[in-house]
Design a protein around this motif. Structure first.
Motif, PDB file in Angstrom:
ATOM      1  N   UNK A  71       0.937  -1.267   0.166  1.00 55.84           N
ATOM      2  CA  UNK A  71      -0.065   0.082  -0.018  1.00 55.84           C
ATOM      3  C   UNK A  71       0.889   1.248  -0.046  1.00 55.84           C
ATOM      4  N   UNK A  72       0.251   2.227  -0.297  1.00 56.64           N
ATOM      5  CA  UNK A  72       0.924   3.699  -0.138  1.00 56.64           C
ATOM      6  C   UNK A  72       2.163   3.762  -0.918  1.00 56.64           C
ATOM      7  N   UNK A  73       2.463   3.326  -1.825  1.00 60.41           N
ATOM      8  CA  UNK A  73       3.510   3.612  -2.928  1.00 60.41           C
ATOM      9  C   UNK A  73       3.379   4.750  -3.465  1.00 60.41           C
ATOM     10  N   UNK A  74       4.395   5.780  -3.144  1.00 62.49           N
ATOM     11  CA  UNK A  74       4.311   7.101  -3.419  1.00 62.49           C
ATOM     12  C   UNK A  74       5.748   7.856  -3.532  1.00 62.49           C
ATOM     13  N   UNK A  75       6.179   8.418  -4.564  1.00 65.74           N
ATOM     14  CA  UNK A  75       7.401   8.997  -4.772  1.00 65.74           C
ATOM     15  C   UNK A  75       7.023  10.555  -4.995  1.00 65.74           C
ATOM     16  N   UNK A  76       8.047  11.259  -4.321  1.00 66.24           N
ATOM     17  CA  UNK A  76       7.889  12.850  -4.371  1.00 66.24           C
ATOM     18  C   UNK A  76       7.904  13.400  -5.897  1.00 66.24           C
ATOM     19  N   UNK A  80       9.495  11.579  -9.662  1.00 63.49           N
ATOM     20  CA  UNK A  80       8.957  10.602 -10.385  1.00 63.49           C
ATOM     21  C   UNK A  80       9.633  10.453 -11.575  1.00 63.49           C
ATOM     22  N   UNK A  81       9.448   9.048 -12.138  1.00 64.03           N
ATOM     23  CA  UNK A  81       9.966   8.726 -13.576  1.00 64.03           C
ATOM     24  C   UNK A  81      11.528   8.213 -13.495  1.00 64.03           C
ATOM     25  N   UNK A  85       9.773   3.944  -7.388  1.00 64.60           N
ATOM     26  CA  UNK A  85       8.491   3.143  -7.233  1.00 64.60           C
ATOM     27  C   UNK A  85       9.053   1.720  -7.277  1.00 64.60           C
ATOM     28  N   UNK A  86       9.736   1.541  -8.422  1.00 58.20           N
ATOM     29  CA  UNK A  86       9.988   0.100  -8.759  1.00 58.20           C
ATOM     30  C   UNK A  86      11.079  -0.295  -7.636  1.00 58.20           C
TER      31      UNK A  86
END
Length: 136
Positions: A71-76, A80-81, A85-86
């Motif tokens: 849950x709650x996978x988040x990147x500032x 991102x990109x 996340x991976x």
């Protein structure tokens, strides 16, 4: 860009910023800082760091034997990109306390491609059930 480090040490977690980003997400609206603090304390939290500064977060919870949910996978936003996340998902799937877990679950409206890289598939309709107490 410096290399991303993944930590599971809650001392590395920027709770206020993480909670705010989650509250601002489509899935975390309506949550409170207090709820996040309890959720974080009862989860295995993966914290992405670059040069000691937090740039991402994800957590897993379950029985630590057979079942876990990501849950709650988040990147500032500014990071991102970049594969963070991976890296977070991979770290949770490889965590020693989750080594015996065979049944993994998660929910997403927009990141199917990320999770498919790890073998996640859409669930066959009618197989999984859910109780959403917030709608009662």
């Amino acid at each position: 860009m410096s290399e991303v480090e993944i930590s599971f040490d809650l001392a590395e977690l920027d709770v206020p910023r993480t909670s705010k980003l989650l509250r601002d997400s489509y899935w975390g609206a309506g949550r409170t800082d207090a709820l996040h603090e309890v959720a974080f304390a009862n989860s295995i939290c993966a914290i992405a760091l670059i040069d000691g500064e937090q740039v991402g977060f994800a957590r897993a919870y379950g029985d630590k034997a057979l079942f876990a949910r990501i849950s709650d996978v988040i990147v500032w936003p500014e990071h991102r990109g970049k594969g963070i996340g991976k890296a977070l998902v991979a770290a949770l799937l490889e965590h020693p306390d989750l080594r015996t877990v065979t049944a993994w679950a998660l929910a997403t409206s927009d990141a199917h491609g990320l999770y498919e890289q790890f073998g996640f598939e859409l669930i066959e309709a009618g197989k999984e059930m859910r109780l959403n107490r917030s709608s009662m």
